[in-house]
Design an enzyme around this catalytic site. Structure first.
Site: not given
Length: 341
Positions: A148-150, A153
């Site tokens: 989810s972070y990748s 962002k």
């Protein structure tokens, strides 16, 4: 960044998000030292006190607040250092913060008449759970991001860059593995894991990694704000990559901590991350994985970046070497992490 304003004119005014965080605190110091007036967005009373103590003008609010335009009045530039950086299970809050927060922030900047902005991104936008070797800025986004972070962002970066076609010059800076002085998150977590016997090398840890000392992050952001081309993306690092194991070992040594010797095969960690992410999702976050797929992608493979574009277009060069950064860490080792060797 060269200060282009006459001494008889008011100080250049910069609006900064994420000012109380690791990167933000150092950006406040960096730009105040360059004689900027820094207005720092802060959500909590504690954050307000932190940025005020650093010399910034605190502005109480949130990325999603309609009142951001008021805080941006008189500012010529914007740096967005705020994000939900959680590397675990993706949440609606992370998506809301990283996507809608970015959109509202840049819309507010456009409304407030800000002319230039830097959005701080990450090499993680390119991670898919495998190696990323000598990547350049035109490397495509993955079809299946590592986590989810990748994903969020990457989407935030697209949103920020979209404003470059609307009259706001937006430049994106992507550092990798930020480290150095004043680190209140990364190194303390690694040190605590090592002391607890919970740190092991993935596949020996000898694969290469790019890194970016916090002083080099500030230098890259400063140059991007001054010289970056609108809509463009720039990698900034410490220079030549270093074996991941050597880098972490050196950081631990600055705190008087002996690095581990045990190693775990990568295939075992892949399986552990896959099962852990599944259980995390199934339990609604009640079952925390030993390692997530996002974390594994970040620290378990070679991730190296080509900074030719930043050197050629921005004149970027690291302002602190790896050895200098390690010496600085050693001189500021905190007592809680010291142990005899």
């Amino acid at each position: 960044m060269e200060n282009k304003w006459d001494v008889n004119k008011p100080k250049p005014r910069l609006f900064l998000t994420g000012g109380s965080g690791y990167v933000g605190r150092n950006l406040v110091r960096h730009f105040i030292a360059k004689d900027f007036e820094v207005v720092a967005l802060a959500r909590s009373e504690r954050s307000l006190q932190i940025v005020k103590a650093l010399g910034a003008v605190p502005f109480a609010g949130d990325l999603l607040d309609a009142g951001l335009v008021e805080g941006m009045k008189g500012c010529q530039t914007l740096i967005n250092a705020a994000a939900d950086t959680d590397h675990g299970r993706g949440t609606a809050q992370q998506s809301h913060t990283n996507l809608e927060g970015t959109r509202k922030l840049f819309q507010s900047a456009l409304t407030a008449g800000i002319s230039r902005a830097v959005h701080i991104s990450t090499e993680s936008v390119l991670l898919d759970g495998g190696p990323l070797i000598n990547a350049t800025e035109d490397h495509p986004f993955p079809h299946r991001p590592a986590g989810s972070y990748s994903h969020t962002k990457g989407e935030a970066e697209r949103i920020a860059r979209s404003f470059s076609t609307q009259g706001l010059a937006v430049v994106v800076v992507r550092p990798r593995f930020i480290w150095g002085r004043d680190d209140t998150k990364g190194l303390p977590q690694i040190a605590a894991a090592a002391k607890a016997g919970k740190l092991a090398w993935i596949e020996g840890g000898h694969y290469l990694s790019s890194t970016t000392h916090i002083a080099n992050v500030c230098e890259g952001v400063s140059l991007a704000l001054d010289k970056g081309r609108s809509g463009e993306v720039y990698f900034v690092t410490d220079g030549a990559p270093i074996p991941f194991r050597s880098f972490i070992t050196s950081m631990l040594e600055t705190q008087g901590i002996v690095a581990p010797t045990k190693s775990v095969p990568r295939w075992i960690m892949r399986g552990t991350a896959t099962i852990g992410d599944f259980l995390d999702e199934l339990s609604g976050g009640r079952i925390k994985p030993l390692i997530s797929r996002q974390v594994l992608a970040t620290i378990g493979f070679e991730v190296t970046l080509d900074t030719t574009k930043a050197r050629d277009q921005l004149g970027y060069h690291p302002v602190i070497t790896m050895d200098e950064g390690m010496s600085e860490l050693k001189s500021h080792a905190w007592g809680g992490n010291r142990q005899s060797t």
